[in-house]
Design a protein around this motif. Structure first.
Motif, PDB file in Angstrom:
ATOM      1  N   TRP A   1       0.842  -1.320  -0.118  1.00 37.58           N
ATOM      2  CA  TRP A   1      -0.003  -0.123  -0.126  1.00 37.58           C
ATOM      3  C   TRP A   1       0.975   1.332   0.070  1.00 37.58           C
TER       4      TRP A   1
ATOM      5  N   CYS B   1      -2.634   6.288  -1.681  1.00 38.35           N
ATOM      6  CA  CYS B   1      -3.438   5.451  -2.640  1.00 38.35           C
ATOM      7  C   CYS B   1      -4.899   5.486  -2.142  1.00 38.35           C
TER       8      CYS B   1
ATOM      9  N   CYS C   1      -6.348   1.762  -1.528  1.00 34.34           N
ATOM     10  CA  CYS C   1      -5.613   1.210  -0.570  1.00 34.34           C
ATOM     11  C   CYS C   1      -6.359   1.479   0.778  1.00 34.34           C
TER      12      CYS C   1
ATOM     13  N   VAL D   1       5.547  -5.713  -8.024  1.00 39.14           N
ATOM     14  CA  VAL D   1       4.383  -4.796  -7.602  1.00 39.14           C
ATOM     15  C   VAL D   1       4.127  -3.682  -8.565  1.00 39.14           C
ATOM     16  N   ARG D   2       3.353  -3.675  -9.739  1.00 38.90           N
ATOM     17  CA  ARG D   2       3.221  -2.608 -10.317  1.00 38.90           C
ATOM     18  C   ARG D   2       2.007  -1.683 -10.257  1.00 38.90           C
ATOM     19  N   SER D   3       1.089  -2.189  -9.452  1.00 36.92           N
ATOM     20  CA  SER D   3       0.130  -1.248  -8.907  1.00 36.92           C
ATOM     21  C   SER D   3      -0.391  -1.693  -7.489  1.00 36.92           C
ATOM     22  N   ILE D   4      -1.018  -0.725  -7.060  1.00 38.35           N
ATOM     23  CA  ILE D   4      -1.561  -1.088  -5.587  1.00 38.35           C
ATOM     24  C   ILE D   4      -2.991  -0.686  -5.508  1.00 38.35           C
TER      25      ILE D   4
ATOM     26  N   THR E   1      -1.932  -4.016  -3.919  1.00 37.22           N
ATOM     27  CA  THR E   1      -1.672  -5.398  -4.192  1.00 37.22           C
ATOM     28  C   THR E   1      -1.559  -6.445  -3.063  1.00 37.22           C
TER      29      THR E   1
ATOM     30  N   THR F   1      -5.604  -9.950  -4.558  1.00 34.13           N
ATOM     31  CA  THR F   1      -5.836  -8.661  -4.929  1.00 34.13           C
ATOM     32  C   THR F   1      -7.224  -8.415  -5.156  1.00 34.13           C
TER      33      THR F   1
END
Length: 299
Positions: free
Chosen positions: A32, A36, A39, A77-80, A82, A96
């Protein structure tokens, strides 16, 4: 390993906070960041569900991707947000997609059925040899002795479906139906839904209340004298199955289906299917009788 000081510190923290707890627990790992929005929406869901599942060995761990960029990079990790499930130092599932409480619980239930995690987060002992011993004694017809063994296995591994299933079947075989029902009533929803437990519950339902020999013969005579009386046929089929005469039970139900498959909303077919579940679909009698049922229905 060629790591700089900060990277080594990150690895050490990860080992202490996630890897070591995951050796005996299922760790929900949340990547996170403060900025975000999704998140922040997911955080209360993760916290509530993990708290609800704490007594089943589930822990929540969080990694701020801004502060622990090295660890986030190792997980690609490319996006959050995750979210991964970690067990014994390895990711075992990507959580996710679970954004609601019900979705997350469903995924955790599936994982906990497959992983050897006992209540309280301790590694479940290997009880396979004791279960095999109980099954062997059960196959020899000694329900009381098998029940004693399965009772001990349940204490050792309270989340093991095969142990609870064995206990219910052993108590049923021993004629201790009330104790079997009490054991069944104490199960949580996850255990009750496990295939071996469902089969044991079906067996309890169908064989828990046996009639004596005199009553069995009376029911047999009534069924023979009144072949068109479906209630008499069903009563005899139930009693015969409970007494261990599967052939008589199966033949009676098949005859009922031939005569009127729609009687009582297909009750004869439903009862036969329930008997298959009770003995196991791979049981020789179940296999042979299923073929006969197919012939009756589609032949």
């Amino acid at each position: 390993m060629g790591l700089n000081l900060e990277e080594q510190k990150a690895v050490d923290r990860f080992r202490k906070d996630i890897v070591e707890p995951s050796m005996t627990s299922l760790v929900v790992l949340d990547f996170w960041a403060e900025w975000c929005g999704p998140c922040k929406a997911l955080t209360p869901v993760l916290e509530k569900v993990c708290a609800d599942y704490a007594d089943r060995g589930v822990l929540l761990a969080k990694i701020n991707v801004d502060e622990d960029q090295f660890i986030a990079a190792q997980f690609q990790v490319r996006s959050i947000p995750t979210v991964y499930a970690m067990y014994q130092g390895q990711p075992v599932a990507d959580l996710t997609s679970a954004r609601t409480e019900s979705q997350l619980k469903s995924m955790l239930d599936q994982l906990l059925e497959q992983l050897p995690i006992a209540a309280g987060g301790e590694a479940a002992p290997d009880v396979s040899q004791f279960i095999a011993m109980g099954e062997e004694i059960l196959a020899d017809g000694d329900g009381d002795r098998a029940a004693g063994i399965f009772s001990q296995v349940v204490e050792m591994a309270p989340q093991e479906p095969a142990a609870h299933a064995g206990l219910i079947r052993a108590l049923t075989l021993a004629g201790r139906a009330d104790e079997a029902r009490a054991a069944a009533e104490g199960l949580d929803e996850t255990l009750a839904a496990a295939p071996p437990v469902k089969a044991a519950l079906a067996a309890l339902e169908l064989t828990g209340d046996k009639v004596d020999e005199g009553e069995l013969q009376a029911l047999r005579a009534a069924a023979a004298e009144r072949p068109a009386d479906m209630d008499a046929q069903m009563a005899f089929a139930d009693a015969a199955f409970a007494a261990g005469d599967r052939e008589a039970a199966g033949d009676t139900l098949l005859a009922m289906i031939r005569a009127d498959r729609e009687w009582n909303d297909g009750a004869a077919r439903a009862r036969l299917v329930r008997m298959f579940e009770a003995v196991g679909l791979e049981d020789p009698w179940a296999v042979a009788t299923r073929r006969k049922l197919s012939t009756v229905l589609f032949g």
